[in-house]
Motif scaffolding. Structure first.
Motif, PDB file in Angstrom:
ATOM      1  N   GLY A 194       0.836  -1.210   0.044  1.00 49.58           N
ATOM      2  CA  GLY A 194       0.065  -0.011  -0.049  1.00 49.58           C
ATOM      3  C   GLY A 194       0.900   1.332   0.151  1.00 49.58           C
ATOM      4  N   GLU A 195       1.685   1.132   0.898  1.00 52.71           N
ATOM      5  CA  GLU A 195       2.770   2.419   0.826  1.00 52.71           C
ATOM      6  C   GLU A 195       3.624   2.714  -0.566  1.00 52.71           C
ATOM      7  N   GLY A 196       3.962   1.309  -1.110  1.00 54.15           N
ATOM      8  CA  GLY A 196       4.553   1.757  -2.545  1.00 54.15           C
ATOM      9  C   GLY A 196       3.521   2.157  -3.399  1.00 54.15           C
ATOM     10  N   LEU A 197       2.479   1.666  -3.437  1.00 52.96           N
ATOM     11  CA  LEU A 197       1.310   2.122  -4.299  1.00 52.96           C
ATOM     12  C   LEU A 197       1.172   3.872  -4.266  1.00 52.96           C
ATOM     13  N   LEU A 198       1.000   4.124  -2.742  1.00 50.19           N
ATOM     14  CA  LEU A 198       0.997   5.653  -2.417  1.00 50.19           C
ATOM     15  C   LEU A 198       1.968   6.517  -2.920  1.00 50.19           C
ATOM     16  N   THR A 199       3.102   5.819  -2.890  1.00 44.69           N
ATOM     17  CA  THR A 199       4.480   6.731  -3.265  1.00 44.69           C
ATOM     18  C   THR A 199       4.473   6.958  -4.800  1.00 44.69           C
ATOM     19  N   ILE A 200       4.045   5.834  -5.501  1.00 46.59           N
ATOM     20  CA  ILE A 200       3.867   5.776  -7.004  1.00 46.59           C
ATOM     21  C   ILE A 200       2.711   7.071  -7.437  1.00 46.59           C
ATOM     22  N   LEU A 201       1.884   7.108  -6.660  1.00 45.07           N
ATOM     23  CA  LEU A 201       0.741   8.175  -7.234  1.00 45.07           C
ATOM     24  C   LEU A 201       1.009   9.590  -6.726  1.00 45.07           C
ATOM     25  N   VAL A 202       1.714   9.697  -5.604  1.00 41.55           N
ATOM     26  CA  VAL A 202       2.096  10.941  -5.007  1.00 41.55           C
ATOM     27  C   VAL A 202       2.948  11.618  -5.821  1.00 41.55           C
ATOM     28  N   VAL A 203       4.267  10.743  -6.103  1.00 45.60           N
ATOM     29  CA  VAL A 203       5.280  11.488  -6.509  1.00 45.60           C
ATOM     30  C   VAL A 203       4.948  11.586  -8.255  1.00 45.60           C
ATOM     31  N   SER A 204       4.352  10.854  -8.665  1.00 52.44           N
ATOM     32  CA  SER A 204       3.697  10.919 -10.153  1.00 52.44           C
ATOM     33  C   SER A 204       3.039  12.260 -10.259  1.00 52.44           C
ATOM     34  N   PHE A 205       2.053  12.404  -9.236  1.00 49.84           N
ATOM     35  CA  PHE A 205       1.064  13.678  -9.361  1.00 49.84           C
ATOM     36  C   PHE A 205       2.073  14.866  -9.204  1.00 49.84           C
ATOM     37  N   LEU A 206       3.108  14.661  -8.405  1.00 50.49           N
ATOM     38  CA  LEU A 206       3.961  15.912  -8.007  1.00 50.49           C
ATOM     39  C   LEU A 206       4.739  16.440  -9.243  1.00 50.49           C
ATOM     40  N   ARG A 207       5.166  15.209  -9.940  1.00 47.29           N
ATOM     41  CA  ARG A 207       5.964  15.626 -11.178  1.00 47.29           C
ATOM     42  C   ARG A 207       5.385  15.834 -12.193  1.00 47.29           C
TER      43      ARG A 207
ATOM     44  N   PHE B 161       1.554  18.812   0.145  1.00 50.59           N
ATOM     45  CA  PHE B 161       2.984  19.259  -0.525  1.00 50.59           C
ATOM     46  C   PHE B 161       2.872  20.622  -0.838  1.00 50.59           C
ATOM     47  N   ASP B 162       1.952  20.835  -1.492  1.00 51.95           N
ATOM     48  CA  ASP B 162       1.564  22.120  -2.167  1.00 51.95           C
ATOM     49  C   ASP B 162       1.700  23.233  -1.018  1.00 51.95           C
ATOM     50  N   LYS B 163       0.881  22.956  -0.059  1.00 52.87           N
ATOM     51  CA  LYS B 163       0.747  23.739   1.115  1.00 52.87           C
ATOM     52  C   LYS B 163       2.125  23.947   1.629  1.00 52.87           C
ATOM     53  N   ALA B 164       2.957  23.016   2.045  1.00 56.46           N
ATOM     54  CA  ALA B 164       4.117  22.869   2.298  1.00 56.46           C
ATOM     55  C   ALA B 164       5.099  23.812   2.035  1.00 56.46           C
TER      56      ALA B 164
END
Lengths: 209, 191
Positions: A194-207, B161-164
């Motif tokens: 679950g943590e791995g899936l969340l890491t993919i989603l969050v970092v992909s969204f950010l980039r 993250f944006d807020k941070a």
């Protein structure tokens, strides 16, 4: 992995504090070299972010959920030393201000989650991103969850061997490695997915932006 | 000064409580800590028991089951470990109730500023996270499928993250405008 005070012997937490003190000093020097006058606000906000990321829910099959740790995400985005400093401060605040965790388990948790977890996350990400970016991100989240669990299980599991009475009765945590490793690590093998899936989603969204 | 002495006393008490193994001495330490808490003792004891309950119960029940199966159950271990955990957790609760951490850190200005900023930002971020969660809950009638649940959690994390990023920039500007990063000049030294 919020182990309360009283289950770790001084033979464990005193050397752990010595080791963590060296790592904290190195992390502080690294931060001062890398960051300018935004050091204090950036670190403070990062700590608050780490604190709240630990409240983000990881949905599990069947409709239940558990808390994320966010360490894989922080490690990929900010690097291991900033993550180590932030996680250590979050653990200190949780122990002293919010009454979660404890002061004797602080260095063990900081070294396991903040340093080993974030270093493993960065290493896994750098090795696997050459093959596939998403595989690297998944490995970061998974390793940041599983490696600290293995280390904390190891520290708890050696307590009966290093702190016991003359007749062999444990003085602190009572179960050996044969109990702690499966009991702590097996659930984290699944949580790591679950943590791995969340890491993919969050970092992909950010980039993507 | 008082806050710093209390912090040093707490550290000494923690080391003592993990170095003494006789349950009677540990119980005496707990009684002393309860007396030191005065009228706050029942409230702090309740908080302590709630904080230690889950982990201690799992360990104690596991130890009893393993001890019964192996035929070497030692009640003294159960008494010792539970009094020790209760004493240490109560000491931390007492410290939290008695010590102003920001004042205890005033000999080290950078740490004091950092702690103040972290605590203020934790409150802000927790409130924002709760609002995001409540907003999401109020907009759906059924439990989200697994895939959508992950997308929602990821969306919340990205927003944080944006807020941070924004907040750290704003705080840095606010501190600079108030002269926090300026080198101490002759006027500052006079004060």
């Amino acid at each position: 992995m919020h182990v309360p005070d009283g289950f770790l012997s001084p033979q464990t937490y005193v050397p752990a504090y010595a080791l963590a003190a060296g790592a904290w000093a190195y992390a502080a020097r690294t931060l001062q070299r890398r960051l300018d006058e935004t050091l204090l606000p950036r670190l403070a906000v990062l700590c608050a972010l780490g604190f709240v990321l630990m409240s983000v829910m990881l949905p599990l099959p069947g409709g239940t959920s558990v808390h994320a740790s966010g360490i894989g995400i922080l490690a990929v985005v900010f690097g291991p030393w900033i993550t180590f400093a932030a996680v250590s401060l979050v653990l200190l605040l949780q122990a002293l201000v919010f009454g979660a965790g404890g002061i004797t388990v602080l260095p063990v948790n900081a070294l396991a989650m903040g340093l080993a977890g974030s270093a493993a996350a960065c290493l896994g990400y750098r090795l696997l991103r050459r093959v596939d970016e998403r595989a690297g991100l998944f490995a970061a989240g998974w390793l940041a969850t599983v490696l600290p669990a293995v280390l904390v299980a190891g520290v708890l599991g050696v307590q009966p061997a290093i702190a016991h009475t003359a007749d062999g009765q444990p003085l602190f945590f009572p179960f050996g490695l044969s109990v702690t490793l499966p009991a702590v690590v097996v659930p984290h093998l699944i949580l790591g997915v679950g943590e791995g899936l969340l890491t993919i989603l969050v970092v992909s969204f950010l980039r993507r932006r | 000064m008082r806050d710093r002495l209390l912090l040093i006393g707490y550290a000494a008490a923690v080391i003592a409580a993990t170095s003494v193994h006789d349950p009677r001495w540990l119980a005496a330490g707990l009684v002393l800590a309860l007396l030191a808490a005065g009228r706050d003792a029942p409230r702090l004891l309740r908080r302590t028991l709630l904080a230690m309950l889950a982990f201690s119960a799992v360990v104690s029940v596991g130890y009893v089951v393993a001890g019964l199966l192996a035929g070497n159950l030692n009640p003294e271990y159960l008494i010792r470990i539970n009094i020790r955990v209760c004493l240490l957790t109560f000491l931390t609760s007492l410290l939290v109730a008695r010590v102003d951490f920001l004042r205890a850190l005033n000999f080290w200005p950078a740490a004091s500023y950092l702690a103040t900023l972290i605590l203020s930002q934790v409150v802000t971020f927790r409130r924002l996270f709760d609002e995001l969660r409540q907003a999401a809950d109020s907009r759906r009638l059924r439990r989200l499928p697994l895939r959508e649940g992950y997308a929602q959690s990821a969306g919340a994390a990205v927003h944080l993250f944006d807020k941070a990023e924004r907040t750290s920039g704003e705080i840095a500007l606010a501190m600079r405008s108030r002269g926090f990063f300026a080198p101490a000049g002759p006027d500052a030294r006079r004060h």
